[in-house]
Design a protein around this motif. Structure first.
Motif, PDB file in Angstrom:
ATOM      1  N   PHE A  31       0.825  -1.205   0.000  1.00  0.00           N
ATOM      2  CA  PHE A  31       0.000   0.000   0.000  1.00  0.00           C
ATOM      3  C   PHE A  31       0.860   1.256   0.000  1.00  0.00           C
ATOM      4  N   LYS A  32       1.920   1.269   0.779  1.00  0.00           N
ATOM      5  CA  LYS A  32       2.788   2.435   0.842  1.00  0.00           C
ATOM      6  C   LYS A  32       3.465   2.684  -0.504  1.00  0.00           C
ATOM      7  N   MET A  33       3.929   1.619  -1.162  1.00  0.00           N
ATOM      8  CA  MET A  33       4.531   1.757  -2.487  1.00  0.00           C
ATOM      9  C   MET A  33       3.505   2.237  -3.509  1.00  0.00           C
ATOM     10  N   LEU A  34       2.271   1.729  -3.400  1.00  0.00           N
ATOM     11  CA  LEU A  34       1.222   2.135  -4.338  1.00  0.00           C
ATOM     12  C   LEU A  34       0.869   3.596  -4.163  1.00  0.00           C
ATOM     13  N   CYS A  35       0.813   4.076  -2.919  1.00  0.00           N
ATOM     14  CA  CYS A  35       0.498   5.486  -2.683  1.00  0.00           C
ATOM     15  C   CYS A  35       1.526   6.395  -3.361  1.00  0.00           C
ATOM     16  N   ASN A  53       2.431  10.179  -7.900  1.00  0.00           N
ATOM     17  CA  ASN A  53       3.357  10.716  -8.901  1.00  0.00           C
ATOM     18  C   ASN A  53       2.754  10.707 -10.292  1.00  0.00           C
ATOM     19  N   GLU A  54       1.817   9.803 -10.551  1.00  0.00           N
ATOM     20  CA  GLU A  54       1.208   9.742 -11.861  1.00  0.00           C
ATOM     21  C   GLU A  54       0.228  10.872 -12.096  1.00  0.00           C
ATOM     22  N   MET A  55      -0.344  11.437 -11.041  1.00  0.00           N
ATOM     23  CA  MET A  55      -1.355  12.479 -11.190  1.00  0.00           C
ATOM     24  C   MET A  55      -0.704  13.842 -11.366  1.00  0.00           C
ATOM     25  N   LYS A 104      -2.197  16.748  -4.355  1.00  0.00           N
ATOM     26  CA  LYS A 104      -1.051  16.569  -3.481  1.00  0.00           C
ATOM     27  C   LYS A 104      -0.987  15.179  -2.861  1.00  0.00           C
ATOM     28  N   SER A 105      -2.097  14.661  -2.401  1.00  0.00           N
ATOM     29  CA  SER A 105      -2.055  13.393  -1.700  1.00  0.00           C
ATOM     30  C   SER A 105      -3.422  12.742  -1.719  1.00  0.00           C
ATOM     31  N   ILE A 106      -3.438  11.506  -1.271  1.00  0.00           N
ATOM     32  CA  ILE A 106      -4.692  10.776  -1.109  1.00  0.00           C
ATOM     33  C   ILE A 106      -5.423  11.334   0.108  1.00  0.00           C
ATOM     34  N   LYS A 107      -6.699  11.541  -0.036  1.00  0.00           N
ATOM     35  CA  LYS A 107      -7.461  12.154   1.049  1.00  0.00           C
ATOM     36  C   LYS A 107      -8.091  11.123   1.984  1.00  0.00           C
ATOM     37  N   GLN A 108      -8.558  10.021   1.421  1.00  0.00           N
ATOM     38  CA  GLN A 108      -9.313   9.085   2.236  1.00  0.00           C
ATOM     39  C   GLN A 108      -9.190   7.681   1.661  1.00  0.00           C
ATOM     40  N   ILE A 109      -9.145   6.684   2.548  1.00  0.00           N
ATOM     41  CA  ILE A 109      -9.140   5.286   2.137  1.00  0.00           C
ATOM     42  C   ILE A 109     -10.226   4.555   2.924  1.00  0.00           C
ATOM     43  N   ARG A 110     -10.729   3.476   2.339  1.00  0.00           N
ATOM     44  CA  ARG A 110     -11.787   2.698   2.985  1.00  0.00           C
ATOM     45  C   ARG A 110     -11.466   1.220   2.850  1.00  0.00           C
ATOM     46  N   SER A 111     -11.599   0.485   3.950  1.00  0.00           N
ATOM     47  CA  SER A 111     -11.313  -0.949   3.957  1.00  0.00           C
ATOM     48  C   SER A 111     -12.188  -1.618   5.009  1.00  0.00           C
ATOM     49  N   ASP A 112     -12.031  -2.922   5.147  1.00  0.00           N
ATOM     50  CA  ASP A 112     -12.746  -3.643   6.188  1.00  0.00           C
ATOM     51  C   ASP A 112     -11.918  -3.637   7.481  1.00  0.00           C
ATOM     52  N   HIS A 113     -12.379  -4.385   8.472  1.00  0.00           N
ATOM     53  CA  HIS A 113     -11.731  -4.395   9.782  1.00  0.00           C
ATOM     54  C   HIS A 113     -10.716  -5.534   9.936  1.00  0.00           C
ATOM     55  N   GLU A 114     -10.273  -6.119   8.854  1.00  0.00           N
ATOM     56  CA  GLU A 114      -9.284  -7.185   8.977  1.00  0.00           C
ATOM     57  C   GLU A 114      -7.970  -6.623   9.513  1.00  0.00           C
ATOM     58  N   ARG A 115      -7.178  -7.507  10.125  1.00  0.00           N
ATOM     59  CA  ARG A 115      -5.959  -7.067  10.804  1.00  0.00           C
ATOM     60  C   ARG A 115      -4.895  -6.552   9.835  1.00  0.00           C
ATOM     61  N   GLU A 116      -4.963  -6.951   8.579  1.00  0.00           N
ATOM     62  CA  GLU A 116      -3.961  -6.443   7.640  1.00  0.00           C
ATOM     63  C   GLU A 116      -4.171  -4.967   7.329  1.00  0.00           C
ATOM     64  N   PHE A 117      -5.380  -4.429   7.622  1.00  0.00           N
ATOM     65  CA  PHE A 117      -5.653  -3.008   7.409  1.00  0.00           C
ATOM     66  C   PHE A 117      -5.760  -2.229   8.722  1.00  0.00           C
ATOM     67  N   GLU A 118      -6.314  -2.826   9.731  1.00  0.00           N
ATOM     68  CA  GLU A 118      -6.481  -2.153  11.014  1.00  0.00           C
ATOM     69  C   GLU A 118      -5.328  -2.544  11.937  1.00  0.00           C
ATOM     70  N   ASN A 119      -4.234  -1.828  11.816  1.00  0.00           N
ATOM     71  CA  ASN A 119      -3.053  -2.103  12.626  1.00  0.00           C
ATOM     72  C   ASN A 119      -2.294  -0.810  12.876  1.00  0.00           C
ATOM     73  N   VAL A 120      -1.245  -0.899  13.649  1.00  0.00           N
ATOM     74  CA  VAL A 120      -0.474   0.287  14.041  1.00  0.00           C
ATOM     75  C   VAL A 120       0.242   0.898  12.852  1.00  0.00           C
ATOM     76  N   SER A 121       0.745   0.082  11.949  1.00  0.00           N
ATOM     77  CA  SER A 121       1.486   0.605  10.787  1.00  0.00           C
ATOM     78  C   SER A 121       0.589   1.470   9.925  1.00  0.00           C
ATOM     79  N   PHE A 122      -0.601   1.003   9.631  1.00  0.00           N
ATOM     80  CA  PHE A 122      -1.533   1.791   8.823  1.00  0.00           C
ATOM     81  C   PHE A 122      -1.919   3.065   9.552  1.00  0.00           C
TER      82      PHE A 122
END
Length: 504
Positions: A292-296, A301-303, A308-326
């Motif tokens: 995700f970080k590489m994709l951001c 850069n393509e736009m 300037k940046s991504i404003k908002q992201i939406r995902s489910d509550h799985e641990r791969e998205f809901e964690n300290v790193s994110f």
């Protein structure tokens, strides 16, 4: 009025006394004149109860010898009472039809109550209540009916007509329209109310009365027995106005078969405005944040520079998205992270539908040309590449590619996935009469250069080359079944010729 002396009175009802025996009185002094005060008006006063027409109100009447009502709905059963009548203060008489006990909520049990035909008021006899051992206490604003041991059985109010009344709710067979609908709704097994209205409208059965509208309340047993998930209606308007306002993310479940690169998961990201889709293949769930970080960094850069940046992201509550790193990364770059409700995939429906499209189209492409199952990653790549260029944005007559890149896509070089192809062999030293090309299967387009990705049947490897001739006319390759079977039997880890080729 005639005054008859005591000794001369005659029993008018005695048959032994004849009419001729009645003494004739002719003296004027025996006639008592009617005494009327002169110069004085005579008034006849009638008390009118304001709530007399209300069937739910009962009047406490000290001059009433029995409980009386003119409303049939208070009686469930009755005993006929022939010949009785009731005389009112204006000397009018009403016929008593039957008598029975009244027992309804809001009132004590009224035994031997009379149904009087034509009576408009409901009357409770205070003397009858006293005979049953109850006490009635009146005050300035209300009245109370007390049990013999002291507790209050019922309380009434004094109304503006200066009468003490009790209010009761009718729950007999002749109930109100709303309660009648509820009653038949329960009698018919809590059937769909829409179907109940149809039965009422077309009169298809006997014994069903005319029903009104159902109340707006919620039926608790129906919710417990029939409740389903809430509907999520499709939006009619665009929720975003420019790219990168909102990104939908999801991780597709692990595949049973590993890809040629040893990957099992698919990280899918969809831009809400353009519906442009990116995918990354993962070996483990723990790689999600790094991808995700590489994709951001890549898509920003393509736009254009004004984004300037991504404003908002939406995902489910799985641990791969809901964690300290994110959470740490989103806070550092100012990205708002939304989550869908647990077990409610509809709230993240954009990427969920995209997952279904990717999976179904890839399955069809693999099955249509008998392609190896471990080439599913290449099929997903192909589907995503095609979908970005051919699918139109809802409510806008533009493709996802045009909304993202700003130009119309070119599809003139498209070929069928799994088509037979011929790959020019310029790596090996060939003899004068050796074949100059190897047979292969076309599987994908490259993103970093102008070339095709093909599966070489001779070397059993995936390679990129621009010197490829693709035969779209032959969609089925039964003549290569033997070669494909050989590939299936050999371990894929040992036939990987180009380890630097990733599933992009």
């Amino acid at each position: 009025m005639m005054h008859v002396p005591r000794n001369d009175r005659i029993n008018m009802h005695d048959p032994r006394t004849s009419r001729t025996q009645v003494p004739k009185t002719t003296r004027k002094e025996n006639v008592l004149p009617r005494w009327i005060r002169k110069n004085e008006n005579v008034f006849h006063v009638a008390q009118i109860a304001l709530k007399v027409n209300s069937s739910n109100f009962w009047y406490l009447d000290s001059g009433c010898s029995r409980h009386k009502t003119g409303n049939k709905s208070f009686f469930e059963t009755f005993v006929m009472e022939e010949g009785g009548c009731v005389t009112f203060g204006d000397e009018s008489k009403k016929r008593v039809v039957w008598k029975e006990t009244i027992s309804i909520p809001g009132l004590p049990s009224l035994s031997n109550a009379l149904f009087v035909h034509g009576l408009k008021a409901n009357l409770i006899s205070i003397s009858h209540l006293s005979d049953e051992g109850l006490f009635v206490l009146f005050s300035k604003n209300d009245c109370s009916i007390l049990l013999p041991n002291g507790p209050t059985l019922l309380k009434g109010m004094r109304y503006s007509d200066n009468c003490y009344c009790l209010e009761a709710r009718i729950v007999s067979n002749n109930v109100s329209k709303e309660e009648q609908v509820e009653l038949w709704y329960e009698r018919l097994g809590h059937m769909n109310f829409r179907d109940l209205r149809i039965l009422d409208k077309f009169n298809v059965m006997r014994g069903l009365p005319k029903l009104g509208n159902k109340s707006n309340g919620v039926c608790g047993p129906c919710q417990q027995g029939k409740q389903t998930k809430s509907m999520h209606k499709k939006g009619k308007y665009l929720s975003t106005k420019e790219p990168l306002e909102l990104l939908h993310m999801d991780l597709m479940c692990p595949m049973e078969t590993e890809s040629l690169g040893g990957k099992r998961y698919i990280f899918v990201c969809v831009d809400d405005f353009s519906k442009f889709t990116w995918k990354n293949f993962l070996r483990e769930k723990s790689e999600t944040f790094d991808k995700f970080k590489m994709l951001c960094n890549k898509i920003q850069n393509e736009m254009n520079s004004n984004i300037k940046s991504i404003k908002q992201i939406r995902s489910d509550h799985e641990r791969e998205f809901e964690n300290v790193s994110f959470e740490t990364y989103c806070d550092s770059v100012g990205i708002s992270h939304e989550f869908s409700v647990s077990r409610t995939a509809q709230q993240n429906g954009v990427v969920e539908r995209k997952n279904r499209v990717l999976q179904e189209m890839a399955r069809v492409m693999l099955l249509s040309n008998n392609v190896l199952r471990n080439l599913w990653a290449e099929a997903i790549n192909m589907v995503c590449y095609i979908g970005n260029r051919v699918f139109l944005r809802p409510n806008i007559r533009q493709t996802c590619y045009e909304l993202w890149r700003g130009r119309k896509p070119n599809v003139s070089y498209f070929h069928t996935f799994g088509s037979k192809c011929y790959i020019l062999n310029y790596h090996d030293h060939l003899g004068k009469f050796d074949a100059k090309s190897d047979e292969g299967i076309f599987i994908d387009y490259t993103l970093n250069n102008r070339a095709y990705r093909v599966f070489n049947l001779k070397t059993q490897s995936v390679m990129e080359s621009s010197n490829v001739v693709i035969d779209d006319t032959r969609l089925k390759y039964n003549d290569h079944d033997e070669e494909v079977a050989i590939v299936d039997d050999s371990p894929l880890e040992n036939v990987m010729e180009t380890p630097n080729v990733e599933d992009t």
